[in-house]
Design an enzyme around this catalytic site. Structure first.
Site, PDB file in Angstrom:
ATOM      1  N   THR A  85       0.847  -1.190   0.000  1.00 42.43           N
ATOM      2  CA  THR A  85       0.000   0.000   0.000  1.00 42.43           C
ATOM      3  C   THR A  85       0.884   1.241   0.000  1.00 42.43           C
ATOM      4  O   THR A  85       1.770   1.381   0.835  1.00 42.43           O
ATOM      5  CB  THR A  85      -0.916  -0.034   1.245  1.00 42.43           C
ATOM      6  OG1 THR A  85      -1.881  -1.059   1.039  1.00 42.43           O
ATOM      7  CG2 THR A  85      -1.631   1.288   1.462  1.00 42.43           C
ATOM      8  N   HIS A  97      -6.979 -10.592  -0.763  1.00 43.33           N
ATOM      9  CA  HIS A  97      -6.249 -10.271   0.473  1.00 43.33           C
ATOM     10  C   HIS A  97      -7.058 -10.826   1.645  1.00 43.33           C
ATOM     11  O   HIS A  97      -8.026 -10.220   2.098  1.00 43.33           O
ATOM     12  CB  HIS A  97      -6.096  -8.763   0.592  1.00 43.33           C
ATOM     13  CG  HIS A  97      -5.095  -8.337   1.622  1.00 43.33           C
ATOM     14  ND1 HIS A  97      -4.486  -9.218   2.481  1.00 43.33           N
ATOM     15  CD2 HIS A  97      -4.577  -7.118   1.921  1.00 43.33           C
ATOM     16  CE1 HIS A  97      -3.645  -8.548   3.261  1.00 43.33           C
ATOM     17  NE2 HIS A  97      -3.684  -7.276   2.949  1.00 43.33           N
ATOM     18  N   ASN A 120      -3.693 -10.018   7.177  1.00 44.62           N
ATOM     19  CA  ASN A 120      -3.424  -8.711   7.805  1.00 44.62           C
ATOM     20  C   ASN A 120      -4.638  -7.994   8.385  1.00 44.62           C
ATOM     21  O   ASN A 120      -4.671  -6.764   8.466  1.00 44.62           O
ATOM     22  CB  ASN A 120      -2.708  -7.777   6.808  1.00 44.62           C
ATOM     23  CG  ASN A 120      -1.384  -8.368   6.340  1.00 44.62           C
ATOM     24  OD1 ASN A 120      -0.954  -9.390   6.850  1.00 44.62           O
ATOM     25  ND2 ASN A 120      -0.735  -7.727   5.385  1.00 44.62           N
ATOM     26  N   TYR A 170      -7.803  -7.507   7.423  1.00 51.81           N
ATOM     27  CA  TYR A 170      -8.834  -6.804   6.635  1.00 51.81           C
ATOM     28  C   TYR A 170     -10.102  -7.671   6.587  1.00 51.81           C
ATOM     29  O   TYR A 170     -10.190  -8.685   7.272  1.00 51.81           O
ATOM     30  CB  TYR A 170      -8.279  -6.424   5.260  1.00 51.81           C
ATOM     31  CG  TYR A 170      -7.147  -5.444   5.445  1.00 51.81           C
ATOM     32  CD1 TYR A 170      -7.408  -4.142   5.879  1.00 51.81           C
ATOM     33  CD2 TYR A 170      -5.814  -5.838   5.301  1.00 51.81           C
ATOM     34  CE1 TYR A 170      -6.373  -3.250   6.141  1.00 51.81           C
ATOM     35  CE2 TYR A 170      -4.775  -4.949   5.554  1.00 51.81           C
ATOM     36  CZ  TYR A 170      -5.065  -3.664   5.979  1.00 51.81           C
ATOM     37  OH  TYR A 170      -4.049  -2.785   6.255  1.00 51.81           O
ATOM     38  N   ASN A 196      -3.416  -5.180  12.586  1.00 45.93           N
ATOM     39  CA  ASN A 196      -4.838  -4.817  12.740  1.00 45.93           C
ATOM     40  C   ASN A 196      -5.523  -5.637  13.841  1.00 45.93           C
ATOM     41  O   ASN A 196      -6.690  -6.040  13.707  1.00 45.93           O
ATOM     42  CB  ASN A 196      -5.596  -4.970  11.418  1.00 45.93           C
ATOM     43  CG  ASN A 196      -5.408  -3.763  10.515  1.00 45.93           C
ATOM     44  OD1 ASN A 196      -5.338  -2.635  10.978  1.00 45.93           O
ATOM     45  ND2 ASN A 196      -5.294  -4.005   9.221  1.00 45.93           N
TER      46      ASN A 196
HETATM   47  C1  FMN Z   1       4.591   0.111   3.094  1.00 45.71           C
HETATM   48  C2  FMN Z   1       3.968  -1.243   3.204  1.00 45.71           C
HETATM   49  C3  FMN Z   1       2.697  -1.449   2.690  1.00 45.71           C
HETATM   50  C4  FMN Z   1       2.111  -2.720   2.719  1.00 45.71           C
HETATM   51  N1  FMN Z   1       0.891  -2.908   2.132  1.00 45.71           N
HETATM   52  C5  FMN Z   1       0.377  -4.160   2.018  1.00 45.71           C
HETATM   53  C6  FMN Z   1      -0.799  -4.404   1.265  1.00 45.71           C
HETATM   54  O1  FMN Z   1      -1.407  -3.502   0.661  1.00 45.71           O
HETATM   55  N2  FMN Z   1      -1.245  -5.679   1.189  1.00 45.71           N
HETATM   56  C7  FMN Z   1      -0.589  -6.734   1.802  1.00 45.71           C
HETATM   57  O2  FMN Z   1      -1.022  -7.880   1.687  1.00 45.71           O
HETATM   58  N3  FMN Z   1       0.532  -6.526   2.523  1.00 45.71           N
HETATM   59  C8  FMN Z   1       1.042  -5.282   2.617  1.00 45.71           C
HETATM   60  N4  FMN Z   1       2.232  -5.083   3.292  1.00 45.71           N
HETATM   61  C9  FMN Z   1       2.975  -6.246   3.784  1.00 45.71           C
HETATM   62  C10 FMN Z   1       3.990  -6.682   2.726  1.00 45.71           C
HETATM   63  O3  FMN Z   1       3.351  -7.205   1.578  1.00 45.71           O
HETATM   64  C11 FMN Z   1       4.968  -7.765   3.271  1.00 45.71           C
HETATM   65  O4  FMN Z   1       4.201  -8.864   3.703  1.00 45.71           O
HETATM   66  C12 FMN Z   1       5.817  -7.218   4.409  1.00 45.71           C
HETATM   67  O5  FMN Z   1       6.448  -5.999   4.014  1.00 45.71           O
HETATM   68  C13 FMN Z   1       6.910  -8.215   4.823  1.00 45.71           C
HETATM   69  O6  FMN Z   1       7.723  -8.527   3.712  1.00 45.71           O
HETATM   70  P1  FMN Z   1       9.199  -7.891   3.526  1.00 45.71           P
HETATM   71  O7  FMN Z   1      10.001  -8.328   4.728  1.00 45.71           O
HETATM   72  O8  FMN Z   1       9.690  -8.483   2.236  1.00 45.71           O
HETATM   73  O9  FMN Z   1       9.042  -6.403   3.446  1.00 45.71           O
HETATM   74  C14 FMN Z   1       2.812  -3.807   3.313  1.00 45.71           C
HETATM   75  C15 FMN Z   1       4.079  -3.586   3.868  1.00 45.71           C
HETATM   76  C16 FMN Z   1       4.667  -2.341   3.813  1.00 45.71           C
HETATM   77  C17 FMN Z   1       6.056  -2.141   4.360  1.00 45.71           C
END
Ligand code: FMN
Length: 359
Positions: free
Chosen positions: A23, A173, A176, A178, A233
């Site tokens: 996001t 989704h 998380n 939602y 959440n």
């Molecule tokens: C800025 C940001 C926005 C995110 N938005 C979403 C989202 O819209 N949908 C989702 O399923 N996860 C979202 N996440 C979770 C990420 O998809 C991912 O699961 C999380 O960053 C852990 O992975 P990483 O260690 O590779 O960053 C978001 C994470 C971050 C940092």
């Protein structure tokens, strides 16, 4: 192995690197995608599969400021610019359908909408609004059974919009905290009708949505993201969580869903999942499995693929900060660090201006 192609339903991914849904709040206040989003996604098109940021399947699901939607013809037209640019760059892109449920505030939402959930219990965390900063989350309306049927149809219509906009598929989704997880999670879902009270009833909403979107666009174009044991959440584990998710993914596998995307937020401070659970979920699902959470480098991703623990590996913050992530992984080059201060702010700063390697 990370750089070998992978057949996902009817599309061939050029490598096994996936961009996690992120996001970024760069849409308009009316939830329309913007031109800088086209630039941002096209910059990252060298990954095998982009999964977009969470995108509202209905106006009631657009609970955050400036998140995009996929419920109006105008949104379809704007998204088409994104998918065209990604495809022109040789990439593939799924839209993540995210109905925010109770993680919503009216100040962020279109007119004539309402905040809904499985139960009339407010998110016990404040919500950010552009107009008034942090605000208490509202008490949601608990959807009735007939209203749930309407929401299920909205997902199917939105999936059809996604295909019309040029997406290769959609990701539901269900992680998380939602709307979908608000039904899955027994800590919140205390319903006593057909959508609560047992593991099967809590799983029912997701399985109905899955069936509806499959009927609309085909099973090979539908992925599902889950986060058992996630705490984002205000979710959290509950009695029987592992058994419930194993039976859930067994059913998703039987529906022929294109992939299962498992969120591991231990890298973001969440409690670790039981060690055996990812393997149990992968086996129970039986199809393409995406591991995500905490991946930062090539050796770590290759090790997971080589061990047979996943078919594809998703990178979140690394993809956010490195438009040329694949090239950096290939060459073991240093990564740009993500700038948290600009994760959710409007404009190009911290969005389209991360530097690429100059060779
Ligand atoms: C800025 C940001 C926005 C995110 N938005 C979403 C989202 O819209 N949908 C989702 O399923 N996860 C979202 N996440 C979770 C990420 O998809 C991912 O699961 C999380 O960053 C852990 O992975 P990483 O260690 O590779 O960053 C978001 C994470 C971050 C940092």
């Amino acid at each position: 192995m990370l750089f070998e192609p992978y057949q996902l339903g009817r599309i061939t991914l050029r490598n096994r690197v996936v961009m996690s849904p992120l996001t970024r709040n760069r849409s308009t206040a009316a939830h329309l995608p913007t031109p800088i989003m086209t630039t941002y996604y096209a910059q990252r098109a060298s990954v095998g599969l982009i999964i977009t940021e969470g995108t509202a399947p209905s106006a009631d699901g657009a609970g955050y400021a400036r998140i995009p939607g996929l419920y109006s013809p105008e949104q379809v037209d704007e998204w088409r610019n994104v998918t065209t640019a990604v495809h022109a760059a040789g990439g593939a892109i799924f839209a993540q359908l995210m109905h925010t449920g109770r993680a919503s505030h009216m100040a962020n939402m279109p007119p004539d909408t309402r905040v809904v959930s499985s139960a009339a219990v407010a998110l016990p965390e404040p919500m950010f609004t552009d107009a008034d900063g942090m605000q208490p989350a509202p008490v949601p309306h608990a959807l009735t059974e007939p209203e749930i049927a309407v929401v299920v149809r909205e997902y199917a219509t939105s999936a059809t919009h996604a295909i019309a906009a040029g997406f290769d598929g959609i990701e539901l989704h269900a992680a998380n905290g939602y709307l979908i997880e608000q039904f899955l999670n027994a800590n919140l879902n205390t319903r006593v009708d057909g959508y609560g009270g047992s593991a099967a009833n809590r799983n029912r909403f997701l399985l109905e949505v899955t069936k509806a979107v499959i009927d609309a666009i085909g099973a090979d174009r539908v992925g599902v993201r889950i986060s058992p044991h996630g705490v984002f959440n205000t979710m959290g584990a509950f009695d029987g969580v592992d058994e419930q998710f194993i039976s859930l993914v067994t059913a998703l596998g039987q529906h022929g869903v294109a992939y299962l995307h498992l969120v591991n937020h231990a890298s973001m401070g969440a409690p670790a999942m039981p060690e055996a659970l990812p393997g149990q979920l992968k086996t129970a699902f039986g199809g393409t499995f995406i591991a995500s959470g905490g991946f930062t480098g090539r050796a770590q991703a290759e090790a997971v693929l080589m061990a047979g623990s996943a078919d594809l590996v998703a990178f979140g913050r690394a993809a956010l900060a490195n438009p040329d992530l694949v090239q950096r992984l290939r060459t073991d080059a240093p990564m740009n660090a993500p700038d948290m201060a600009t994760f959710y702010t409007p404009g190009e700063k911290g969005y389209t201006d991360y530097p690429v390697l100059t060779v």
